[in-house]
Design an enzyme around this catalytic site. Structure first.
Site, mmCIF file in Angstrom:
data_model
loop_
_atom_site.group_PDB
_atom_site.id
_atom_site.type_symbol
_atom_site.label_atom_id
_atom_site.label_comp_id
_atom_site.label_asym_id
_atom_site.label_seq_id
_atom_site.Cartn_x
_atom_site.Cartn_y
_atom_site.Cartn_z
ATOM 1 N N SER A 1 20.644 34.835 -33.936
ATOM 2 C CA SER A 1 20.064 35.980 -34.649
ATOM 3 C C SER A 1 21.170 36.719 -35.383
ATOM 4 O O SER A 1 22.322 36.747 -34.921
ATOM 5 C CB SER A 1 19.393 36.938 -33.660
ATOM 6 O OG SER A 1 19.010 38.135 -34.323
ATOM 7 N N TYR B 1 19.809 41.922 -26.047
ATOM 8 C CA TYR B 1 19.334 40.746 -26.803
ATOM 9 C C TYR B 1 20.437 40.273 -27.756
ATOM 10 O O TYR B 1 20.739 39.066 -27.829
ATOM 11 C CB TYR B 1 18.076 41.140 -27.578
ATOM 12 C CG TYR B 1 17.600 40.154 -28.622
ATOM 13 C CD1 TYR B 1 16.803 39.068 -28.277
ATOM 14 C CD2 TYR B 1 17.923 40.325 -29.978
ATOM 15 C CE1 TYR B 1 16.342 38.180 -29.243
ATOM 16 C CE2 TYR B 1 17.469 39.448 -30.949
ATOM 17 C CZ TYR B 1 16.681 38.376 -30.571
ATOM 18 O OH TYR B 1 16.233 37.492 -31.539
HETATM 19 P P1 NAP Z 1 7.693 34.557 -31.135
HETATM 20 O O1 NAP Z 1 6.819 34.525 -32.349
HETATM 21 O O2 NAP Z 1 7.630 35.734 -30.206
HETATM 22 O O3 NAP Z 1 7.442 33.206 -30.306
HETATM 23 C C1 NAP Z 1 8.171 32.995 -29.145
HETATM 24 C C2 NAP Z 1 7.982 31.565 -28.706
HETATM 25 O O4 NAP Z 1 8.802 31.341 -27.536
HETATM 26 C C3 NAP Z 1 6.565 31.252 -28.287
HETATM 27 O O5 NAP Z 1 6.290 29.925 -28.667
HETATM 28 C C4 NAP Z 1 6.607 31.408 -26.777
HETATM 29 O O6 NAP Z 1 5.625 30.615 -26.097
HETATM 30 C C5 NAP Z 1 7.985 30.885 -26.470
HETATM 31 N N1 NAP Z 1 8.564 31.353 -25.210
HETATM 32 C C6 NAP Z 1 8.862 32.639 -24.854
HETATM 33 N N2 NAP Z 1 9.408 32.659 -23.623
HETATM 34 C C7 NAP Z 1 9.476 31.368 -23.190
HETATM 35 C C8 NAP Z 1 9.925 30.730 -22.012
HETATM 36 N N3 NAP Z 1 10.435 31.444 -20.994
HETATM 37 N N4 NAP Z 1 9.822 29.394 -21.923
HETATM 38 C C9 NAP Z 1 9.316 28.667 -22.945
HETATM 39 N N5 NAP Z 1 8.862 29.201 -24.082
HETATM 40 C C10 NAP Z 1 8.932 30.541 -24.208
HETATM 41 O O7 NAP Z 1 9.249 34.409 -31.525
HETATM 42 P P2 NAP Z 1 9.952 34.103 -32.937
HETATM 43 O O8 NAP Z 1 10.032 35.367 -33.701
HETATM 44 O O9 NAP Z 1 9.322 32.906 -33.566
HETATM 45 O O10 NAP Z 1 11.439 33.779 -32.437
HETATM 46 C C11 NAP Z 1 11.897 32.454 -32.223
HETATM 47 C C12 NAP Z 1 13.411 32.486 -32.032
HETATM 48 O O11 NAP Z 1 14.025 33.058 -33.173
HETATM 49 C C13 NAP Z 1 13.865 33.326 -30.832
HETATM 50 O O12 NAP Z 1 14.961 32.703 -30.210
HETATM 51 C C14 NAP Z 1 14.286 34.636 -31.481
HETATM 52 O O13 NAP Z 1 15.243 35.322 -30.700
HETATM 53 C C15 NAP Z 1 14.854 34.147 -32.801
HETATM 54 N N6 NAP Z 1 14.848 35.179 -33.842
HETATM 55 C C16 NAP Z 1 13.698 35.761 -34.279
HETATM 56 C C17 NAP Z 1 13.756 36.739 -35.262
HETATM 57 C C18 NAP Z 1 12.533 37.424 -35.803
HETATM 58 O O14 NAP Z 1 12.680 38.425 -36.542
HETATM 59 N N7 NAP Z 1 11.331 36.988 -35.507
HETATM 60 C C19 NAP Z 1 14.992 37.128 -35.785
HETATM 61 C C20 NAP Z 1 16.136 36.521 -35.311
HETATM 62 C C21 NAP Z 1 16.064 35.539 -34.337
HETATM 63 P P3 NAP Z 1 4.076 31.126 -25.888
HETATM 64 O O15 NAP Z 1 3.390 30.984 -27.218
HETATM 65 O O16 NAP Z 1 3.530 30.173 -24.892
HETATM 66 O O17 NAP Z 1 4.155 32.545 -25.425
#
Ligand code: NAP
Length: 246
Positions: free
Chosen positions: A141, A155
């Site tokens: 991130s 985080y």
């Molecule tokens: P999201 O929409 O909240 O989706 C999270 C995903 O992770 C879901 O598929 C969830 O599964 C799964 N998950 C959560 N806890 C888990 C666990 N303990 N074991 C297995 N699966 C788990 O997240 P996102 O925004 O797409 O983020 C994805 C990645 O990008 C993360 O690492 C996040 O830190 C990083 N990121 C995101 C952003 C942003 O702005 N969105 C920015 C920077 C970095 P379920 O569907 O089953 O709940």
């Protein structure tokens, strides 16, 4: 030539789901990990299959060693030896300064974002060394370098650890033909912001982003797909920032 088999943790929603669909279009077969939202996992798997790829869904909590081992075992049995890992499953916990954070939320973020990535990288290192190579992409991130004061420094700390893991593991595994890279997204439109208690965060942040808008999950998926592709054959140990200039 054999099709690549790529395991995406957190493939049910958001960046992980977009990555699965993009990789399917690029010719990968997929193993899609999720923890809770089975309906979302199956909907993404259907989109992957519609693109002509095989897709196995596996419920596995990446912070639990036995779940991670089962996830990789099921992948090998059901789709074939894993050639790519996208370490994507992540959580933030509620927004707020560290002084007000609950220990259980801190522990969960460290367990999923750091221990989970380590457990998946460890198993991928073992399997890919045995099969002669592969590629790993860790979702970091922009928070890793911004620090995210007032929002979630815990985080941000796990994401800085992800960058260190990426650099170190790339050096450790390079001689085995395994590339390890990271993508560091800025603010991306996913459910993550609602989960941390602020669904309007991406829209509000637009003014502070040089490109003037939050990113779309597909824009992160494109970077992940490039790092997994033969076009990135000499790229390892890098953290590719995809943040609209943030
Ligand atoms: P999201 O929409 O909240 O989706 C999270 C995903 O992770 C879901 O598929 C969830 O599964 C799964 N998950 C959560 N806890 C888990 C666990 N303990 N074991 C297995 N699966 C788990 O997240 P996102 O925004 O797409 O983020 C994805 C990645 O990008 C993360 O690492 C996040 O830190 C990083 N990121 C995101 C952003 C942003 O702005 N969105 C920015 C920077 C970095 P379920 O569907 O089953 O709940």
């Amino acid at each position: 030539m054999r099709r690549p088999v790529t395991l995406v943790t957190g493939g049910s929603r958001g960046i992980g789901a977009a990555t699965c669909v993009r990789l399917a279009a690029d010719g990968h077969d997929l193993v899609l990990g999720y923890v809770r939202d089975r309906a979302a996992a199956e909907a993404t798997a259907e989109a992957v299959r519609a693109a002509g790829a095989r897709c196995l869904t596996v419920r596995a909590d990446t912070s639990v060693e036995a779940d991670v081992e089962r996830l990789f075992d099921r992948a090998a049995e059901g789709v074939g030896p894993v050639t790519g890992l996208v370490n994507n499953a992540g959580v933030t916990g509620p927004l707020g300064p560290l002084a007000g954070a609950r220990t259980e939320d801190l522990r969960r973020v460290v367990e999923v974002n750091l221990l989970g990535y380590l457990l998946c990288c460890r198993r991928a290192a073992r399997d890919m060394t045995a099969t002669g190579g592969g590629a790993i992409v860790n979702l970091s991130s922009a928070a890793a370098t911004l620090g995210s004061p007032g929002d979630y420094v815990h985080y941000a700390a796990t994401k800085a650890a992800t960058d260190a893991l990426t650099v170190g593991l790339a050096k450790e595994l390079g001689p085995s033909g395994i590339r390890v890279n990271a993508v560091a997204p800025g603010i991306i439109e996913t459910d993550m912001h609602a989960a941390m208690g602020d669904p309007d965060r991406p829209a509000r942040a637009a003014a502070s982003i040089p490109l003037g808008r939050p990113g779309a999950p597909g824009e992160i998926a494109a970077a992940v797909a490039w790092l997994l592709s033969p076009d990135a054959s000499y790229t390892t140990g890098t953290v590719l920032r995809v943040s609209g200039g943030r």
